[in-house]
Scaffold this active site. Structure first.
Site: not given
Ligand code: UT7
Length: 327
Positions: A121, A254, A284
């Protein structure tokens, strides 16, 4: 050719494949696999509302070709004027040759150097930095610098934490030798100790795919690192150019997650309307995200000639960097 003081963007172009996938489309696609997601979760956590996917048989070079044609037209140049082609991509058409050489052939030209840059990225910011250095050194006068991706090919549609985040597309700029700025300063970094937090850990070997050819990400680890390095890279590139935060007219980071982007703008004390946002409609698109966002901002009349623009990339590797320029 002789060394010149600056390189300057003379035209931008962007291209998205026509198949637009909304969050609600994802809700249905994933439900068929017994996986739950929602428009509300995706919008709240990422800012993404839709992304575009290329049809089967459409490759990064095809998207790059359309974006390049638009950038050349905007610059008032033809492909024959180009003496350097750099394509940033992590989804090349083939293992080799480079997507840049395939693009060169599709543009109907030959002879000039053409190569790919692989920095995920951060790829476009890396490619622009290399092109700027080559132009200032006198090795080229008119470069085509492209970010092009078909990230949909790498997605694991059984992993809701990653498959909703990415999209396909291409962005391009024509970068030319100039006596006036231009690119003011560039700043690149990498830390390979974090290779495992965002990767596609597969390869081809002995006629087989070996390892997993799908994207894996520790989203929270990437998030935490991204927030810190984007601020540091911004401050470093401003210092190199002898400019301050107050000089930034537009921040084009990005486009991965609106929360990371807003956080970076806040740390740089930029008003929210100075932040260019396309993640809502593009998702993205990895190396394509920054040139696509730049092109959208230029074509909508927001970024004007003479304004100061900060481009920032961050992603797999771990890699990050910034380019400060007067448009
Ligand atoms: O291009 C390279 C750069 N990449 C990035 O910048 C990505 C950086 N990271 C992020 O953008 C975020 O960490 C994510 C968007 C990937 C995830 O967001 P988050 O706020 O960190 O969520 P999380 O991983 O802590 O997940 C929270 C909850 C989890 O459920 P539990 O364990 O709390 O029950 C996940 O299973 O959200 C759940 N979850 C979803 N729920 C509905 C994860 N993906 C989804 C989904 N739909 N698609």
């Amino acid at each position: 050719m002789t060394a010149v003081p600056y390189s300057r963007i003379t035209g931008t172009g962007g291209f998205l494949p026509s198949r637009r996938i909304t969050n609600d489309d994802f809700v249905h696609m994933l439900a068929a696999r017994g996986i739950e997601t929602s428009d509300a979760w995706i919008v709240e956590r990422t800012g993404i509302r839709a992304r575009h996917f290329a049809d089967d048989g459409v490759n990064s070079s095809d998207l790059a070709l359309e974006a390049s044609r638009r950038a050349l037209e905007a610059a008032g140049r033809s492909a024959a004027d180009v003496d350097l082609i750099i394509v940033a991509t992590s989804t090349p058409d083939m293992v080799f040759p480079s997507t840049a050489t395939i693009l060169q052939a599709k543009l109907g030209v030959h002879g000039c150097p053409a190569f790919d840059v692989q920095a995920v990225c951060s790829g476009f910011v890396y490619a622009l930095t290399v092109a700027d250095a080559m132009i200032r050194a006198g090795s080229a006068r008119c470069a085509l610098v492209v970010g092009a991706e078909v990230f949909s090919r790498l997605l694991d549609f059984n992993d809701r934490t990653t498959c909703v985040l990415f999209g396909d597309g291409a962005g391009a700029v024509v970068l030319e030798a100039s006596d006036v700025p231009g690119i003011l300063a560039t700043e690149l970094h990498a830390d390979g100790r974090h290779a495992g937090i965002l990767c596609v850990p597969g390869t081809v070997s002995g006629g087989q795919v070996s390892g997993l050819p799908l994207l894996r990400m520790d989203g929270q680890a990437v998030f935490k690192l991204a927030v810190g390095v984007l601020e540091n890279a911004a401050r470093a590139v401003l210092a190199k150019a002898g400019r301050s935060e107050a000089d930034i007219d537009w921040l084009i980071p990005h486009q991965a997650n609106i929360r990371i982007m807003n956080g970076t703008a806040r740390k740089l004390k930029l008003a929210p309307e100075r932040l260019v946002v396309t993640v809502d409609e593009h998702g993205n698109t990895s190396a394509a995200s920054v040139p696509l966002a730049l092109d959208a901002a230029v074509r909508s009349g927001r970024v004007q000639r003479g304004e100061t623009v900060l481009l920032e990339g961050v992603g797999g590797g771990f890699t990050w960097g910034a380019v400060l320029l007067d448009f």
